[in-house]
Scaffold this motif. Structure first.
Motif, mmCIF file in Angstrom:
data_model
loop_
_atom_site.group_PDB
_atom_site.id
_atom_site.type_symbol
_atom_site.label_atom_id
_atom_site.label_comp_id
_atom_site.label_asym_id
_atom_site.label_seq_id
_atom_site.Cartn_x
_atom_site.Cartn_y
_atom_site.Cartn_z
ATOM 1 N N ASN A 146 32.677 16.610 -90.944
ATOM 2 C CA ASN A 146 31.216 16.654 -90.805
ATOM 3 C C ASN A 146 30.499 16.831 -92.136
ATOM 4 O O ASN A 146 29.279 16.967 -92.162
ATOM 5 N N ASN A 147 31.268 16.853 -93.234
ATOM 6 C CA ASN A 147 30.679 17.139 -94.547
ATOM 7 C C ASN A 147 30.501 15.863 -95.370
ATOM 8 O O ASN A 147 31.309 14.921 -95.270
ATOM 9 N N TRP A 148 29.450 15.849 -96.175
ATOM 10 C CA TRP A 148 29.166 14.710 -97.070
ATOM 11 C C TRP A 148 28.900 15.275 -98.464
ATOM 12 O O TRP A 148 28.062 16.163 -98.643
ATOM 13 N N TRP A 149 29.651 14.782 -99.442
ATOM 14 C CA TRP A 149 29.542 15.277 -100.819
ATOM 15 C C TRP A 149 29.276 14.124 -101.771
ATOM 16 O O TRP A 149 29.716 12.997 -101.539
ATOM 17 N N SER A 150 28.586 14.422 -102.865
ATOM 18 C CA SER A 150 28.496 13.481 -103.979
ATOM 19 C C SER A 150 28.902 14.215 -105.252
ATOM 20 O O SER A 150 28.564 15.387 -105.435
ATOM 21 N N TYR A 151 29.650 13.523 -106.096
ATOM 22 C CA TYR A 151 30.106 14.131 -107.348
ATOM 23 C C TYR A 151 30.621 13.039 -108.278
ATOM 24 O O TYR A 151 30.865 11.902 -107.850
ATOM 25 N N ASP A 152 30.788 13.408 -109.549
ATOM 26 C CA ASP A 152 31.336 12.452 -110.518
ATOM 27 C C ASP A 152 32.839 12.606 -110.607
ATOM 28 O O ASP A 152 33.382 13.716 -110.573
ATOM 29 N N THR A 153 33.508 11.482 -110.749
ATOM 30 C CA THR A 153 34.951 11.409 -110.942
ATOM 31 C C THR A 153 35.223 10.892 -112.353
ATOM 32 O O THR A 153 34.301 10.436 -113.040
ATOM 33 N N PRO A 154 36.479 10.924 -112.815
ATOM 34 C CA PRO A 154 36.753 10.342 -114.136
ATOM 35 C C PRO A 154 36.273 8.902 -114.260
ATOM 36 O O PRO A 154 35.764 8.509 -115.320
ATOM 37 N N ALA A 155 36.385 8.133 -113.193
ATOM 38 C CA ALA A 155 35.948 6.730 -113.254
ATOM 39 C C ALA A 155 34.433 6.621 -113.403
ATOM 40 O O ALA A 155 33.930 5.846 -114.234
ATOM 41 N N THR A 156 33.651 7.401 -112.629
ATOM 42 C CA THR A 156 32.188 7.306 -112.750
ATOM 43 C C THR A 156 31.706 7.913 -114.061
ATOM 44 O O THR A 156 30.716 7.453 -114.631
ATOM 45 N N VAL A 157 32.412 8.938 -114.556
ATOM 46 C CA VAL A 157 32.040 9.512 -115.850
ATOM 47 C C VAL A 157 32.200 8.468 -116.950
ATOM 48 O O VAL A 157 31.323 8.306 -117.818
ATOM 49 N N LYS A 158 33.302 7.745 -116.938
ATOM 50 C CA LYS A 158 33.516 6.720 -117.962
ATOM 51 C C LYS A 158 32.436 5.639 -117.892
ATOM 52 O O LYS A 158 31.958 5.158 -118.922
ATOM 53 N N SER A 159 32.027 5.269 -116.681
ATOM 54 C CA SER A 159 30.976 4.252 -116.556
ATOM 55 C C SER A 159 29.646 4.787 -117.072
ATOM 56 O O SER A 159 28.869 4.054 -117.691
ATOM 57 N N LYS A 160 29.388 6.088 -116.851
ATOM 58 C CA LYS A 160 28.154 6.677 -117.371
ATOM 59 C C LYS A 160 28.194 6.765 -118.898
ATOM 60 O O LYS A 160 27.162 6.606 -119.572
ATOM 61 N N MET A 161 29.376 7.031 -119.467
ATOM 62 C CA MET A 161 29.487 7.068 -120.928
ATOM 63 C C MET A 161 29.244 5.684 -121.525
ATOM 64 O O MET A 161 28.611 5.556 -122.587
ATOM 65 N N ALA A 162 29.734 4.653 -120.849
ATOM 66 C CA ALA A 162 29.479 3.290 -121.325
ATOM 67 C C ALA A 162 27.978 3.006 -121.310
ATOM 68 O O ALA A 162 27.438 2.381 -122.244
ATOM 69 N N TRP A 163 27.291 3.431 -120.260
ATOM 70 C CA TRP A 163 25.837 3.250 -120.184
ATOM 71 C C TRP A 163 25.142 4.033 -121.294
ATOM 72 O O TRP A 163 24.203 3.534 -121.928
ATOM 73 N N SER A 164 25.611 5.256 -121.546
ATOM 74 C CA SER A 164 25.040 6.088 -122.608
ATOM 75 C C SER A 164 25.149 5.393 -123.959
ATOM 76 O O SER A 164 24.188 5.367 -124.749
ATOM 77 N N LYS A 165 26.289 4.819 -124.245
ATOM 78 C CA LYS A 165 26.483 4.102 -125.507
ATOM 79 C C LYS A 165 25.580 2.883 -125.577
ATOM 80 O O LYS A 165 24.975 2.595 -126.626
ATOM 81 N N GLN A 166 25.451 2.165 -124.468
ATOM 82 C CA GLN A 166 24.588 0.986 -124.436
ATOM 83 C C GLN A 166 23.136 1.351 -124.697
ATOM 84 O O GLN A 166 22.389 0.580 -125.326
ATOM 85 N N GLN A 167 22.740 2.535 -124.256
ATOM 86 C CA GLN A 167 21.369 3.016 -124.460
ATOM 87 C C GLN A 167 21.151 3.623 -125.844
ATOM 88 O O GLN A 167 20.028 3.974 -126.192
ATOM 89 N N GLY A 168 22.228 3.783 -126.615
ATOM 90 C CA GLY A 168 22.112 4.380 -127.947
ATOM 91 C C GLY A 168 21.903 5.878 -127.926
ATOM 92 O O GLY A 168 21.365 6.449 -128.881
ATOM 93 N N LEU A 169 22.317 6.545 -126.842
ATOM 94 C CA LEU A 169 22.130 7.995 -126.747
ATOM 95 C C LEU A 169 23.052 8.739 -127.713
ATOM 96 O O LEU A 169 24.056 8.208 -128.181
ATOM 97 N N GLY A 170 22.702 9.988 -127.959
ATOM 98 C CA GLY A 170 23.464 10.790 -128.923
ATOM 99 C C GLY A 170 24.793 11.279 -128.399
ATOM 100 O O GLY A 170 25.591 11.824 -129.162
#
Length: 611
Positions: free
Chosen positions: A562-586
């Motif tokens: 009956n539970n629903w969770w959202s969280y980051d996994t190693p795979a989603t973290v890596k995709s977010k890091m790729a986006w961060s680099k594309q955006q030129g973030l620090g």
């Protein structure tokens, strides 16, 4: 909710050994036979407005051992001891007596012992006696201790040496000599106002202070600290263009979570990050104050808990998390540590503090640069939730409050120290980013930690279910502007350089219960059960108890029972890091270490994704 502080009020006192707690109101015991050639010196080590912490140091300056000691002093009416440690403290009216415990009464020639106490009231001790004789090194009428010398200046810095010089202290009977302290430990006693230190390690940070000693052997307060970085050695840390990889370490994690600074090392995370934010210091009474003294600098670590495998001793000048961070930095010289103040629970104090930004900044600088731990910290992080907006409390300081704060702190801390801030990620129209001048403030900041998580959660008991850290918007998102991309876009539009923005990653999930729909947007009956708090659970638990079975907007989600969770996994973290680099973030930061696995899966994903 963001950065919730879970430390229990009064925990420091509760954790003191029972045998050392003060017994107030009992009659004073008779002093033992007088022992010659001993001194007792008093110092106020902390002052938080409505109370203070004091410390007495008893030193055997003679040639024979002392078998016991008894320090007596007067406090003016309205000043009293409220709790004590490492001595039995009693009083009769305004006369206070501290007697050694069974294990710390014997002092060999040249040895010293300290005991401390918490007190209330504005007064200082007077009429001090030690074993029936004059304290000499204490507060003796007619013979005041010397003043603090000037803050040292450093010159002639090489790979292995540095020269220090300072302005002389003053004393009513004359200054005899000066103790030079490196990282809180005495390395020399000199008669002049210069000292050349040698035998240092190349490419290493050191902190120096000086304190004067008068002809009665009284020591005065320590000078301000000067930091010295020896030349040579390895690269001291990230430079221009390098990505910041920062994690928050929580002081209260050493309690129920049993997560210690050593775990940052044993998980192999210390070698994959660049910075640690230590959370939190408090903001109260218009200034920065200690958050949890026991966890911060008093907790004694056993050998198996310690970063270097060495146990703390009862008489060492610094223990707790601060000393463990010092050891971690010695093992990983490129690592930088900032002290973070505020957080969700302790942000209410910023409103009062910002009535005088310069005084606020100075109080924080004085605390961060306290000689006992000045070498531990490389700067300060300010987590005000939220300037000119509402969090746990509401602030109406005006749009300029953020800029005024950052300007005051940059002025006080100077160009070499790190000055950062954790800021809102509310990119909605007229939302929290619009409430304050984050663009104008950014010129004074090294970077912003943009809290791109906690957008949605179980506080909305009936849902709809939604990822708490969406990278982008998606059809059906419950609130426009509540996603990382919109927040970053808005901050850039307000003039914040992309290189000064760090993307936030939560090492935990947010969840609901009573959910039948697998996909986001389902209804619920309340927050899902969590180990420490309903509606929230660590990644290290969720990866096994409720494995991800879908992704949306760059974030994983899971429906189990009956539970629903959202969280980051190693795979989603890596995709977010790729986006961060594309955006030129620090770079990126995360909240917080203890949510990761024992082998640091999520930290590794951040490190790998930002290469």
């Amino acid at each position: 909710m963001r950065f919730r502080h879970r430390a229990v009020a009064g925990l420091t006192t509760l954790l003191l050994p029972l045998a050392t707690l003060v017994a107030l109101g009992a009659p004073a015991e008779a002093a033992p036979e007088a022992a010659p050639a001993a001194t007792a010196t008093y110092a106020k080590t902390q002052d938080w407005g409505n109370g203070f912490e004091g410390k007495w140091t008893v030193k055997n300056t003679g040639t024979t051992s002392i078998s016991s000691w008894n320090v007596e002093w007067d406090f003016p009416s309205g000043t009293k001891v409220t709790s004590a440690w490492d001595a039995t403290v009693t009083n009769s009216g305004n006369r206070w007596t501290a007697k050694n415990l069974g294990w710390n009464g014997t002092l060999a020639p040249g040895a010293s012992v300290s005991f401390g106490f918490n007190g209330s009231g504005p007064g200082s001790p007077s009429n001090c006696s030690l074993n029936g004789a004059s304290c000499d090194g204490g507060s003796v009428p007619g013979d005041n201790p010397p003043s603090a010398p000037g803050t040292p200046t450093a010159s002639d810095i090489t790979n292995t040496s540095a020269k220090l010089s300072w302005k002389a202290a003053t004393d009513d009977k004359g200054v005899k000599n000066y103790d030079v302290l490196r990282d809180g430990s005495k390395v020399a006693t000199v008669t002049g106002t210069t000292y050349a230190d040698s035998g240092l390690t190349a490419g290493t940070d050191y902190s120096y202070t000086v304190q004067a000693r008068d002809t009665a052997d009284q020591t005065g307060p320590a000078s301000g600290a000067v930091k010295v970085h020896t030349t040579g050695g390895t690269d001291p840390g990230p430079g221009p263009g390098d990505k910041v990889k920062l994690g928050y370490f929580t002081q209260w994690g050493v309690y129920g979570r049993n997560y210690h600074v050593k775990n940052i090392d044993t998980s192999a995370s210390a070698s994959k990050i660049t910075h640690i934010n230590y959370a939190f210091g408090n903001v109260q009474g218009g200034k920065c104050t200690i958050g949890d003294a026991y966890a911060d600098y008093d907790k004694a670590y056993t050998a198996d808990q310690s970063v270097d495998g060495k146990a703390d001793t009862w008489d060492q000048p610094l223990r707790g998390n601060f000393n463990q961070l010092r050891k971690l930095k010695a093992k990983h010289p490129n690592l930088k540590v900032l002290w973070s103040f505020g957080g969700w629970t302790w942000s209410g104090g910023f409103t009062d503090a910002m009535k005088n930004p310069a005084a606020f900044a100075k109080s924080c600088h004085d605390l961060v640069e306290d000689p006992r731990w000045a070498d531990v910290f490389d700067g300060i992080d300010l987590d005000w939730e939220y300037p000119n907006a509402c969090g746990l409390t509401c602030d109406t300081s005006g749009p300029a409050s953020m800029k005024n704060m950052m300007q005051a702190f940059r002025t006080e801390f100077g160009k070499d120290a790190l000055v950062t801030a954790a800021i809102t990620a509310d990119g909605s129209s007229g939302g929290k980013i619009d409430a304050a001048d984050y663009g104008g403030a950014s010129q004074y900041a090294d970077w912003y930690n943009v809290m791109t998580y906690d957008f949605f959660g179980g506080w909305a008991a009936k849902g709809p279910t939604a990822p708490h850290s969406p990278l982008t918007s998606y059809p059906g998102i419950p609130q426009d502007g509540f996603n990382s991309a919109d927040a970053i876009t808005k901050l850039k539009a307000k003039g914040v350089p992309a290189a000064k923005l760090l993307l936030g990653i939560g090492f935990y999930g947010r969840g609901w219960t009573g959910v039948t729909q697998k996909e986001p947007g389902g209804t619920a009956t309340g927050a899902a059960p969590g180990t420490y708090e309903a509606g929230i659970e660590d990644y290290k638990v969720l990866k096994n108890s409720c494995p991800a079975n879908g992704t949306i907007a760059g974030t994983a989600y899971a429906h189990c029972g009956n539970n629903w969770w959202s969280y980051d996994t190693p795979a989603t973290v890596k995709s977010k890091m790729a986006w961060s680099k594309q955006q030129g973030l620090g770079g990126a930061f995360f909240w917080e270490f203890s949510g990761d696995t024992t082998n640091g899966e999520l930290v590794s994903a951040i490190n790998d994704g930002l290469k």
